[in-house]
Write an enzyme that holds these catalytic residues in place. Sequence first.
Site, PDB file in Angstrom:
ATOM      1  N   HIS A   1       0.828  -1.095  -0.056  1.00  0.00           N
ATOM      2  CA  HIS A   1      -0.004  -0.056  -0.132  1.00  0.00           C
ATOM      3  C   HIS A   1       0.989   1.196   0.061  1.00  0.00           C
ATOM      4  O   HIS A   1       2.171   1.231   0.444  1.00  0.00           O
ATOM      5  CB  HIS A   1      -0.823   0.051   1.147  1.00  0.00           C
ATOM      6  CG  HIS A   1      -2.036   0.950   1.292  1.00  0.00           C
ATOM      7  ND1 HIS A   1      -1.676   2.188   1.603  1.00  0.00           N
ATOM      8  CD2 HIS A   1      -3.289   0.894   1.268  1.00  0.00           C
ATOM      9  CE1 HIS A   1      -2.775   2.872   1.672  1.00  0.00           C
ATOM     10  NE2 HIS A   1      -3.940   2.216   1.568  1.00  0.00           N
TER      11      HIS A   1
ATOM     12  N   ASP B   1       2.775  -4.521   7.993  1.00  0.00           N
ATOM     13  CA  ASP B   1       1.724  -3.758   7.925  1.00  0.00           C
ATOM     14  C   ASP B   1       0.454  -4.760   8.055  1.00  0.00           C
ATOM     15  O   ASP B   1       0.302  -5.624   7.240  1.00  0.00           O
ATOM     16  CB  ASP B   1       1.737  -3.113   6.588  1.00  0.00           C
ATOM     17  CG  ASP B   1       0.351  -2.418   6.032  1.00  0.00           C
ATOM     18  OD1 ASP B   1      -0.815  -2.506   6.906  1.00  0.00           O
ATOM     19  OD2 ASP B   1       0.325  -1.776   4.982  1.00  0.00           O
TER      20      ASP B   1
ATOM     21  N   GLN C   1      -4.617  -5.158   6.868  1.00  0.00           N
ATOM     22  CA  GLN C   1      -5.689  -6.251   6.167  1.00  0.00           C
ATOM     23  C   GLN C   1      -5.409  -7.572   6.890  1.00  0.00           C
ATOM     24  O   GLN C   1      -6.491  -8.350   6.774  1.00  0.00           O
ATOM     25  CB  GLN C   1      -5.267  -6.589   4.822  1.00  0.00           C
ATOM     26  CG  GLN C   1      -5.430  -5.442   4.008  1.00  0.00           C
ATOM     27  CD  GLN C   1      -6.970  -4.874   3.813  1.00  0.00           C
ATOM     28  OE1 GLN C   1      -7.979  -5.466   4.133  1.00  0.00           O
ATOM     29  NE2 GLN C   1      -7.073  -3.665   3.644  1.00  0.00           N
TER      30      GLN C   1
ATOM     31  N   LYS D   1     -10.978  -0.781  10.285  1.00  0.00           N
ATOM     32  CA  LYS D   1     -10.900  -1.918   9.305  1.00  0.00           C
ATOM     33  C   LYS D   1     -11.147  -3.099  10.287  1.00  0.00           C
ATOM     34  O   LYS D   1     -11.619  -4.028   9.607  1.00  0.00           O
ATOM     35  CB  LYS D   1      -9.668  -2.290   8.642  1.00  0.00           C
ATOM     36  CG  LYS D   1      -9.275  -1.169   7.376  1.00  0.00           C
ATOM     37  CD  LYS D   1      -7.920  -1.565   6.764  1.00  0.00           C
ATOM     38  CE  LYS D   1      -7.437  -0.324   6.217  1.00  0.00           C
ATOM     39  NZ  LYS D   1      -7.993   0.271   4.950  1.00  0.00           N
TER      40      LYS D   1
ATOM     41  N   CYS E   1      -4.663   2.306  -3.748  1.00  0.00           N
ATOM     42  CA  CYS E   1      -3.416   2.897  -3.183  1.00  0.00           C
ATOM     43  C   CYS E   1      -2.323   1.901  -3.417  1.00  0.00           C
ATOM     44  O   CYS E   1      -1.636   1.799  -2.493  1.00  0.00           O
ATOM     45  CB  CYS E   1      -3.637   3.206  -1.494  1.00  0.00           C
ATOM     46  SG  CYS E   1      -4.770   4.670  -1.205  1.00  0.00           S
TER      47      CYS E   1
HETATM   48  N1  PLP Z   1      -1.973  -0.842   4.470  1.00  0.00           N
HETATM   49  C1  PLP Z   1      -2.902  -1.592   4.026  1.00  0.00           C
HETATM   50  C2  PLP Z   1      -2.442  -3.003   3.558  1.00  0.00           C
HETATM   51  C3  PLP Z   1      -4.264  -0.901   3.741  1.00  0.00           C
HETATM   52  O1  PLP Z   1      -5.036  -1.907   3.239  1.00  0.00           O
HETATM   53  C4  PLP Z   1      -4.473   0.228   4.114  1.00  0.00           C
HETATM   54  C5  PLP Z   1      -5.997   0.842   4.059  1.00  0.00           C
HETATM   55  O2  PLP Z   1      -6.453   0.662   3.039  1.00  0.00           O
HETATM   56  C6  PLP Z   1      -3.394   1.095   4.609  1.00  0.00           C
HETATM   57  C7  PLP Z   1      -1.940   0.711   4.955  1.00  0.00           C
HETATM   58  C8  PLP Z   1      -3.638   2.498   5.329  1.00  0.00           C
HETATM   59  O3  PLP Z   1      -4.616   2.350   6.519  1.00  0.00           O
HETATM   60  P1  PLP Z   1      -5.130   3.702   7.096  1.00  0.00           P
HETATM   61  O4  PLP Z   1      -5.736   4.779   5.954  1.00  0.00           O
HETATM   62  O5  PLP Z   1      -6.139   3.137   7.893  1.00  0.00           O
HETATM   63  O6  PLP Z   1      -3.931   4.486   7.819  1.00  0.00           O
END
Ligand code: PLP
Length: 420
Positions: free
Chosen positions: A137, A214, A217, A240, A378
């Site tokens: 992401h 990270d 998910q 999430k 993203c």
């Molecule tokens: N990393 C992953 C794999 C994600 O799916 C997301 C959000 O879609 C993020 C990071 C970013 O999360 P946040 O916008 O809650 O900081």
Amino acid sequence: MLKTAIAPAGDNSMAAFDVERLREDFPILSRTVNGKPLVYLDNGASAQKPRQVIEAMTACYEGYYSNVHRGVHTLSQESTEAFEKGREKVASFINAASPDEVVFTRGTTEAINLVAGTFGPAFMREGDEVILSVMEHHSNIIPWQLLRDRLGIVIKVVPIDDAGNFDLEAYKGLLGERTKLVALTHISNALGTIVPVEEVIRLAHSVGAKVLLDGAQAAPHAGIDMQALGVDFYAFSGHKLYGPTGIGVLYGRQEILAELPPYQGGGEMISRVTFEKSTYKAPPHRFEAGTPAIAEVIGLGAAVDYVSAIGVEAIQAHEDGLLAYATELLSDIEGLTIHGQAREKVSILSFTMAGCHAHDIGTVLDQSGIAVRAGHHCAQPLMDRLGVPATARAAFGLYNTRAEVDALAAACHKVKDFFG
Ligand code: PLP
């Protein structure tokens, strides 16, 4: 199904997974969209909230809200107690060794920026390497690019195969004595691929590198166990995980957090301030400058209670069933391509359809009351790897049903008839 992490001990699963009963906990699921019952499949972006979370936050605001950690008065003490209880609940949910390993952030993005902004300058020098994957992401790309601009570090990227599997052999080849950090998604938000994180961590540690996962998910789809993983940093978002927005977690191993400088400066994170010199609190408070997201932490505590009461494994099994069913139905649609068929994956289904843009798919599905994500998720480098500008993504959550998968498939047939 996720085999790489173990649900915390004492997981108190419901005897049977009663999805219709669970749906009653989510007020929003009873509304209609464009005259059709809402089918909410945008869980990868953000999940809906059960009454238990909403009520916990309302109870805070209506019953005992005050700023935390500062006051001697009753409300402040009650708020502080509930806030720190939230930290304990999260620590137990992820099986951290101590609540002090749980740093509250605004979300995954801020948690990753926190590591880049503290671990980077403290432990990385020009020419040192950070390893990412092509599935990241943007939240796990940009902070490292900013650090590269600042320190001259080198970013290396692990590829995937055509099915979306993480290339472990290529990863082994990238590891070396300059590798200081491996920063990888645990589960791809666009493909659902589960990265073999135990092996990733073992190999990184064998060259002396630290690992940041990270888990944005993974937290909603899997049991995540910090002690079993032996990971150094782990980031995820409350929203999430059926919790509120504006709250997330950076897990950090105690001995590593203790060596990191502050991230932001301000109230709450100091021990003593003079104009000549200031000293800072121990983690986690060192990294929590300013008034925290009080009701959100309490809501996140309610969310992890909610998920734990259903049982992480039961949720996984339910979602795996939906993924298998949806994969079967969508595979039958002519011109529809599913992106991401990794050996190990969770209930995220990305697809494109011949002759139409992902946004067109999203728009037609919305006419049927179905919410999916359409775009690059993203993850533009991943879209480049797949050779598509965007995909439509259905991400199944604990409250989705087989009937909703049928509705998705029927609506995709409509898209095909319209554009095909
Ligand atoms: N990393 C992953 C794999 C994600 O799916 C997301 C959000 O879609 C993020 C990071 C970013 O999360 P946040 O916008 O809650 O900081």
